[in-house]
Write an enzyme that holds these catalytic residues in place. Sequence first.
Site, mmCIF file in Angstrom:
data_model
loop_
_atom_site.group_PDB
_atom_site.id
_atom_site.type_symbol
_atom_site.label_atom_id
_atom_site.label_comp_id
_atom_site.label_asym_id
_atom_site.label_seq_id
_atom_site.Cartn_x
_atom_site.Cartn_y
_atom_site.Cartn_z
ATOM 1 N N HIS A 1 -24.516 39.219 -59.634
ATOM 2 C CA HIS A 1 -25.174 40.145 -58.715
ATOM 3 C C HIS A 1 -26.681 39.954 -58.800
ATOM 4 O O HIS A 1 -27.217 39.616 -59.859
ATOM 5 C CB HIS A 1 -24.752 41.596 -58.965
ATOM 6 C CG HIS A 1 -25.021 42.148 -60.329
ATOM 7 N ND1 HIS A 1 -26.257 42.648 -60.692
ATOM 8 C CD2 HIS A 1 -24.234 42.296 -61.422
ATOM 9 C CE1 HIS A 1 -26.203 43.104 -61.945
ATOM 10 N NE2 HIS A 1 -24.992 42.885 -62.418
ATOM 11 N N ASP B 1 -28.950 42.273 -57.854
ATOM 12 C CA ASP B 1 -29.690 43.535 -57.952
ATOM 13 C C ASP B 1 -29.798 43.975 -59.412
ATOM 14 O O ASP B 1 -29.128 43.429 -60.294
ATOM 15 C CB ASP B 1 -28.978 44.627 -57.136
ATOM 16 C CG ASP B 1 -27.553 44.884 -57.609
ATOM 17 O OD1 ASP B 1 -26.849 43.896 -57.940
ATOM 18 O OD2 ASP B 1 -27.134 46.051 -57.675
ATOM 19 N N GLU C 1 -24.390 45.568 -56.605
ATOM 20 C CA GLU C 1 -23.330 45.756 -57.605
ATOM 21 C C GLU C 1 -23.571 47.024 -58.411
ATOM 22 O O GLU C 1 -22.632 47.707 -58.805
ATOM 23 C CB GLU C 1 -23.270 44.541 -58.549
ATOM 24 C CG GLU C 1 -22.085 44.538 -59.503
ATOM 25 C CD GLU C 1 -22.333 45.227 -60.836
ATOM 26 O OE1 GLU C 1 -21.365 45.439 -61.580
ATOM 27 O OE2 GLU C 1 -23.504 45.560 -61.154
ATOM 28 N N GLU C 2 -24.850 47.313 -58.669
ATOM 29 C CA GLU C 2 -25.181 48.421 -59.566
ATOM 30 C C GLU C 2 -25.023 49.791 -58.906
ATOM 31 O O GLU C 2 -25.102 50.808 -59.578
ATOM 32 C CB GLU C 2 -26.609 48.269 -60.090
ATOM 33 C CG GLU C 2 -26.862 47.005 -60.914
ATOM 34 C CD GLU C 2 -26.228 47.052 -62.302
ATOM 35 O OE1 GLU C 2 -25.460 47.988 -62.599
ATOM 36 O OE2 GLU C 2 -26.496 46.130 -63.093
ATOM 37 N N GLU D 1 -21.542 38.320 -66.069
ATOM 38 C CA GLU D 1 -22.075 39.562 -66.654
ATOM 39 C C GLU D 1 -22.277 39.365 -68.155
ATOM 40 O O GLU D 1 -21.569 38.578 -68.791
ATOM 41 C CB GLU D 1 -21.078 40.715 -66.449
ATOM 42 C CG GLU D 1 -20.946 41.203 -65.020
ATOM 43 C CD GLU D 1 -22.049 42.170 -64.613
ATOM 44 O OE1 GLU D 1 -22.928 42.480 -65.442
ATOM 45 O OE2 GLU D 1 -22.027 42.599 -63.448
#
Length: 379
Positions: free
Chosen positions: A77, A79, A141-142, A166
């Site tokens: 991701h 973000d 994603e967050e 991740e």
Amino acid sequence: MAALPSWIDMLTELVSHRSISSANPDLDTSNEAVIDALATWAESLGFRCQKLPVSPGKFNLLATLGEGAGGLVLSGHTDTVPFDADGWDSDPFVLTQRDNRLHGLGSTDMKGFLALALTAVSELNPKHLREPLILLGTADEESSMDGARALAQAGYPRARFAVIGEPTGLVPVRAHKGILMERIQINGQSAHSSNPDLGVSALDAMHRVIGELHDYRNELKADQVDPGFSVPWPTLNLGCIHGGDAPNRVCSDCALDFDLRPTPGLDPDRLRAQIDARLAQVAEQTGADIRRTPLFEAVPPFGNPGGALLDHCAELTGHAPITVGFGTEAPFLAALDMEVVVMGPGSIDVAHQPNEYLPIDQAQQSMGIIKQLIQKHCL
Ligand SMILES: [Zn+2]
């Protein structure tokens, strides 16, 4: 063709571009600068890049090298979470090296993985891929996971395997629970408390609803044991409740918010339907109007039942696959019929907080692992 910058230079640039995602519009920013930087570097390596709009100012990047079916997705991701400036020892947007660690917002969660993946590709310099290599950068994603949801809805990317980088300390993750957050709103009929039969008490109905939720929780706990988790069953937490205004009035409105964390294999929509069936019974018994609404779209649970990629990641890292407590985009990529493993450098324990960092030695180790993944599954 411009030479690819070093991974640390790329990470420096990625960290310098704010790409905060937040449900609070005052904190939320676009991720476009990160997507554009990644696309420029990927194009210099021969990738075909698609910048896919998700919502105003938010984009996914789909960068593809090679053709055909199968292949490998390397996903991250783009973000970050919001930040708390006072806690940082250096500017969160200036990648800063201290003690063999690279500090910066998003350094480990998870812009670092994207810079490392690009460098790994450049060092392999693959001319003829047997199967395609896809670099995926996602939006939001967050917060909402809307980037991954959009991809799952659109039906791409399609590949055989996907690694989501991740921060897991380079330990392969095979499963995590899902997350549902729901509100139950009960509307009854107010009345003078001296004659309760003239009203319909939302509080009394909520008492029954809570009883039903307790029973449901006990059923899940008995029937859905998954020994792979430290809390080895789905959890259901009654988080907050609001209702009523005076002791001498029959309560007409009551609302309860709860969260439910299902183990792999439990479909959020099926769980919602089971809860709704119980609520319908209470509504019939009490005459109250009872409605359940999601507080956000669910994150489904993720479970890799075992496959070639999981075996390969375990072999490359020397770590047996584990389960984790945090949610990822893995269920959305798994819904595209890919075998998904979550594995990347750095630690989730330093993410989402001041002085987040990526350890340089683990970053370098992960580059070697990414290269071996590409070699095995694409070359
Ligand atoms: Zn993350």
